[in-house]
Design a protein around this motif. Structure first.
Motif, mmCIF file in Angstrom:
data_model
loop_
_atom_site.group_PDB
_atom_site.id
_atom_site.type_symbol
_atom_site.label_atom_id
_atom_site.label_comp_id
_atom_site.label_asym_id
_atom_site.label_seq_id
_atom_site.Cartn_x
_atom_site.Cartn_y
_atom_site.Cartn_z
ATOM 1 N N GLY A 13 0.815 -1.207 0.000
ATOM 2 C CA GLY A 13 0.000 0.000 0.000
ATOM 3 C C GLY A 13 0.849 1.258 0.000
ATOM 4 N N TYR A 14 1.888 1.240 0.835
ATOM 5 C CA TYR A 14 2.753 2.418 0.942
ATOM 6 C C TYR A 14 3.524 2.626 -0.361
ATOM 7 N N THR A 15 3.923 1.528 -0.999
ATOM 8 C CA THR A 15 4.638 1.626 -2.278
ATOM 9 C C THR A 15 3.748 2.269 -3.342
ATOM 10 N N GLN B 119 -1.561 2.394 12.359
ATOM 11 C CA GLN B 119 -1.783 3.841 12.477
ATOM 12 C C GLN B 119 -1.257 4.554 11.230
ATOM 13 N N ASN B 120 -0.018 4.164 10.840
ATOM 14 C CA ASN B 120 0.591 4.765 9.658
ATOM 15 C C ASN B 120 -0.241 4.466 8.413
ATOM 16 N N ALA B 121 -0.710 3.222 8.314
ATOM 17 C CA ALA B 121 -1.506 2.824 7.149
ATOM 18 C C ALA B 121 -2.811 3.612 7.082
ATOM 19 N N TYR B 122 -3.511 3.760 8.248
ATOM 20 C CA TYR B 122 -4.770 4.505 8.257
ATOM 21 C C TYR B 122 -4.549 5.963 7.879
ATOM 22 N N TYR B 123 -3.412 6.530 8.340
ATOM 23 C CA TYR B 123 -3.117 7.928 8.005
ATOM 24 C C TYR B 123 -2.943 8.068 6.488
ATOM 25 N N HIS B 124 -2.155 7.153 5.887
ATOM 26 C CA HIS B 124 -1.928 7.248 4.445
ATOM 27 C C HIS B 124 -3.172 6.848 3.645
ATOM 28 N N LEU B 125 -3.994 6.009 4.231
ATOM 29 C CA LEU B 125 -5.284 5.726 3.593
ATOM 30 C C LEU B 125 -6.115 7.003 3.522
ATOM 31 N N GLY B 126 -6.111 7.764 4.627
ATOM 32 C CA GLY B 126 -6.814 9.052 4.636
ATOM 33 C C GLY B 126 -6.254 9.991 3.585
ATOM 34 N N LEU C 36 -19.917 -1.460 -1.309
ATOM 35 C CA LEU C 36 -18.986 -0.869 -2.275
ATOM 36 C C LEU C 36 -17.587 -1.475 -2.155
ATOM 37 N N ASN C 37 -17.475 -2.586 -1.408
ATOM 38 C CA ASN C 37 -16.208 -3.315 -1.226
ATOM 39 C C ASN C 37 -15.161 -2.519 -0.455
ATOM 40 N N ASP C 38 -15.607 -1.641 0.441
ATOM 41 C CA ASP C 38 -14.665 -0.882 1.277
ATOM 42 C C ASP C 38 -14.802 -1.393 2.708
ATOM 43 N N SER C 39 -14.067 -2.469 3.022
ATOM 44 C CA SER C 39 -14.197 -3.117 4.325
ATOM 45 C C SER C 39 -13.715 -2.228 5.458
ATOM 46 N N PHE C 40 -12.668 -1.467 5.193
ATOM 47 C CA PHE C 40 -12.143 -0.615 6.265
ATOM 48 C C PHE C 40 -13.193 0.393 6.736
ATOM 49 N N GLN C 41 -13.789 1.126 5.754
ATOM 50 C CA GLN C 41 -14.795 2.126 6.127
ATOM 51 C C GLN C 41 -15.938 1.481 6.905
ATOM 52 N N ALA C 42 -16.384 0.325 6.419
ATOM 53 C CA ALA C 42 -17.519 -0.349 7.052
ATOM 54 C C ALA C 42 -17.205 -0.701 8.499
ATOM 55 N N THR C 43 -16.048 -1.340 8.733
ATOM 56 C CA THR C 43 -15.736 -1.775 10.105
ATOM 57 C C THR C 43 -15.406 -0.603 11.008
ATOM 58 N N ALA C 44 -14.684 0.383 10.470
ATOM 59 C CA ALA C 44 -14.327 1.548 11.300
ATOM 60 C C ALA C 44 -15.575 2.293 11.765
ATOM 61 N N GLN D 155 -5.153 -1.742 -0.932
ATOM 62 C CA GLN D 155 -4.313 -2.457 0.025
ATOM 63 C C GLN D 155 -4.578 -1.989 1.457
ATOM 64 N N PHE D 156 -4.558 -0.655 1.661
ATOM 65 C CA PHE D 156 -4.710 -0.132 3.028
ATOM 66 C C PHE D 156 -6.035 -0.561 3.661
#
Length: 719
Positions: free
Chosen positions: A1-3, A29-36, A672-680, A16-17
């Motif tokens: 994700g970072y790459t 934490q770093n991943a969520y920040y870069h996802l944002g 919409l296949n966004d698991s992070f948004q859904a769970t957060a 990825q994120f």
């Protein structure tokens, strides 16, 4: 994700994120920040808000936490936030990072958010904690808007307090003017007409008043203050000013013509009154029948009985279902009597009795027919009518007059014994006690009319104990009920009102039905209220009482879970063109909620869509939630989320529906296949809305389901 992020391939970075749905370490934490950040680069602010929120709640990397908190705060201001009020988020940032280089920017957003977030309740609380001079202008505005919000929700007492608070520190002349006007509106609702008039006059004299939306109706407001205080000349003048100034508001224009006519009518200026009534008739709006009726009556006062007769006949042809038809028939018949047209008078009284056999004028009409025959020396026909009055309407004033006039006929014809035989069959005539009856009642009535509550209760009870079927028993029961009611002794009033409504329809029936239903409704005693309301609906002469009955029958059936009948009455309320928007909102919400409880989704969809057009405050929040809910069910996930974002931004004060909306939003993101948004989002709901157990339970169930599904997917990918 970072790459991918470093290569500015934000779409693949997001893919990825957002697979990291349970991370609790510095990498997450770093991943969520870069996802944002990735979401921000792709113009997806709602998703970015959730990502920055997750990063800001972890303290592994303080600098990332602070920057994520700043982005979370600024995004919350920009698009709204259902988890917390925007002012809370901004002030929380300032408290946690008092030395932030972005302090001034956030403070500016905080002040602005007090108004733009529309979360006036919490904004007001925060402003009351911070008395800084630079925030007083914001306080004046927020106090005003919160007052307006409470006014819309029907909490007039608290709204009045806030309008006064807004006026205590007048920094902005426009808001000072508007708060003055609305303070006057509430004083008017509380029947403090003199105080309301003072406020409206102050508003009228303010320079900024002309630049407010309230200004166009100031003459109308002042006119009604004078009207309520019976200063009809002044009222008429201001209704005329309203008519001259505002032509595009047909509802108020129509009403202003009607009240102008009434003001001139009461002061005996009948020709100007008729001119105003004519304007109302020409508009063909609400109460055109009333205007036509009043115009016809006015001709009688200017000695134009020929025109009065002509207008009443035209009225009867034009308004077949008017509540004033019985009044018109009665007045027309009386006018025929005055003009010596006895045959037409008798026919018109007959028409009245045929159309309204149990109406208010029934006893009077039969009595008047008897008097017409009596004055025409048709004694037998007159006696037939007088005996009918005594038999069909016993104990009424008309029955007593019929007996008294019949006595004259019997005496004139030398048939005193026949009279005595007949009168003994009437249990409401106690000939030997009549003087005692009259005197006892007169003494009791005097105490009632002088508002001597205790003496009135004692005297009226004394009269009814001695003369339970006396000549004045009807009035005595009604006055006693009214006195008990005014003294807060509603339980004592109930049997007295029941005595009144048990008699044939009379001048006190309708008011007694209204009072009885109010007493039962205050105690949520729907079993007792419903039959009274049903009778009121069937018998009411005043349209507002019929509307009152239907609206409360609607609520009563809903509260007793008879949803089918609740919807029947809600439809009646909605079909009435005179129903105001507040009651229409109540009706739409009952239709909608009944449909939901009855699993009638098509009807619920239509009802909530209609409600959304007129509702304000919490009802608007509920309707907006269901609009988003139904769009989710239709698979329109992105559109559903837009509605929930609007709910978060414009109705954040109504947290229950905000919380329910977040659960739907989470389901949308998963769709919409966004698991992070859904769970957060779902985790945020379970942490922030513990006061709503049903919502938390639904969120937890959905969260468990999604995590189980994701675990299967990840396991498959690993293989």
């Amino acid at each position: 994700g970072y790459t991918y992020y470093q290569q500015k391939d934000y779409e693949n970075a997001i893919l990825q994120f957002n697979k990291i749905i349970d991370g609790k370490d510095a990498v997450a934490q770093n991943a969520y920040y870069h996802l944002g950040e990735s979401y921000m680069r792709t113009e997806r602010k709602p998703q970015a808000l959730t990502a920055f929120k997750s990063a800001s709640e972890m303290d592994f990397e303080p600098k990332i936490q602070e920057d994520a908190s700043l982005n979370y705060a600024k995004l919350s201001y920009d698009i709204g936030n259902s988890f917390q009020s925007v002012p809370d988020i901004l002030s929380g940032f300032l408290k946690k990072y008092p030395n932030s280089p972005n302090k001034a920017e956030v403070e500016g957003l905080l002040i602005s958010s007090y108004i733009t977030s529309k979360n006036y309740k919490e904004a007001l609380y925060l402003l009351e904690q911070n008395k800084a001079p630079e925030l007083r202008a914001a306080y004046q505005k927020v106090a005003f808007y919160r007052g307006l919000e409470l006014y819309t929700d029907g909490d007039y007492k608290e709204a009045h307090v806030l309008f006064k608070a807004s006026l205590r520190d007048p920094r902005d002349a426009k808001f000072t003017a508007r708060a003055t006007f609305w303070k006057g509106e509430i004083d008017y609702l509380f029947n403090n007409f003199q105080e309301a008039l003072l406020s409206f006059k102050q508003f009228e004299g303010m320079a900024e008043a002309k630049n407010t939306p309230e200004y166009k109706n100031i003459n109308y407001a002042i006119a009604y203050c004078y009207f309520k205080q019976k200063e009809y000349d002044q009222a008429g003048n201001y209704f005329q000013k309203q008519i001259d100034a505002v032509k595009d508001d047909r509802t108020r224009l129509n009403d202003a013509y009607l009240r102008l006519g009434d003001s001139r009518f009461v002061t005996s200026k009948y020709w100007p009154a008729m001119d105003a009534y004519n304007k109302a008739i020409d508009m063909k709006g609400v109460d055109a029948d009333y205007a036509a009726y009043q115009k016809a009556i006015s001709y009688g006062f200017v000695s134009k009985n020929d025109r009065k007769i002509e207008d009443f006949n035209r009225f009867l042809q034009s308004f077949k279902s008017s509540p004033y038809r019985d009044d018109a028939l009665f007045e027309l018949a009386n006018t025929y009597v005055t003009e010596g047209k006895a045959d037409l008078a008798i026919k018109t009284y007959d028409a009245l009795l045929k159309e309204f056999p149990s109406g208010t004028y029934a006893a009077k009409a039969v009595l008047r027919q008897g008097l017409v025959y009596y004055n025409g020396n048709q004694d037998e026909a007159a006696l037939g009518k007088f005996k009918k009055v005594a038999a069909d309407y016993p104990g009424t004033p008309e029955a007593l007059e019929a007996v008294a006039t019949a006595r004259l006929i019997y005496v004139d014809n030398g048939k005193v014994d026949e009279y005595a035989t007949w009168v003994r069959t009437l249990n409401f005539v106690e000939v030997t006690d009549k003087e005692l009856d009259d005197d006892t009642y007169t003494a009791a009535e005097k105490q009632y009319l002088q508002n001597n509550t205790k003496l009135a209760i004692s005297s009226l009870n004394g009269y009814l104990a001695k003369f339970p079927q006396g000549a004045h028993a009807l009035k005595a029961n009604f006055y006693l009920a009214q006195t008990y009611y005014a003294d807060g002794l509603s339980e004592n009033a109930v049997p007295r009102y029941e005595q009144v409504i048990a008699r044939p329809k009379n001048e006190f029936t309708e008011q007694s039905l209204v009072r009885l239903s109010e007493i039962h409704l205050k105690k949520d005693n729907y079993a007792s209220a419903k039959p009274v309301l049903e009778r009121l609906e069937a018998e009411a002469d005043f349209p507002q009482n019929k509307t009152f009955a239907q609206a409360n029958l609607m609520r009563a059936y809903y509260e007793t879970e008879n949803y089918a009948q609740a919807v029947v009455y809600a439809d009646k309320v909605l079909a009435n063109p005179k129903t105001d928007n507040k009651i229409k909102s109540d009706a739409q919400i009952i239709v909608a909620r009944s449909a939901i409880k009855s699993d009638d989704e098509p009807k619920a969809r239509v009802a909530y869509a209609n409600l959304l057009k007129i509702a304000k405050g919490e009802l608007a929040a509920e309707a907006l939630y269901y609009e988003a809910y139904f769009k989710h069910k239709d698979g329109k996930f992105a559109e559903s989320n837009k509605g929930i974002q609007k709910l978060a931004k414009e109705y954040s004060g109504y947290k229950y529906f905000g919380a329910k909306g977040l659960v739907v939003m989470a389901k949308n993101y998963y769709g919409l296949n966004d698991s992070f948004q859904a769970t957060a989002i779902l985790e945020g709901v379970t942490q922030n809305f513990t006061e709503y157990a049903d919502v938390v339970q639904e969120a937890q169930t959905e969260l468990t389901r999604i995590k189980a599904e994701e675990a299967k997917t990840n396991s498959s990918l690993e293989k």
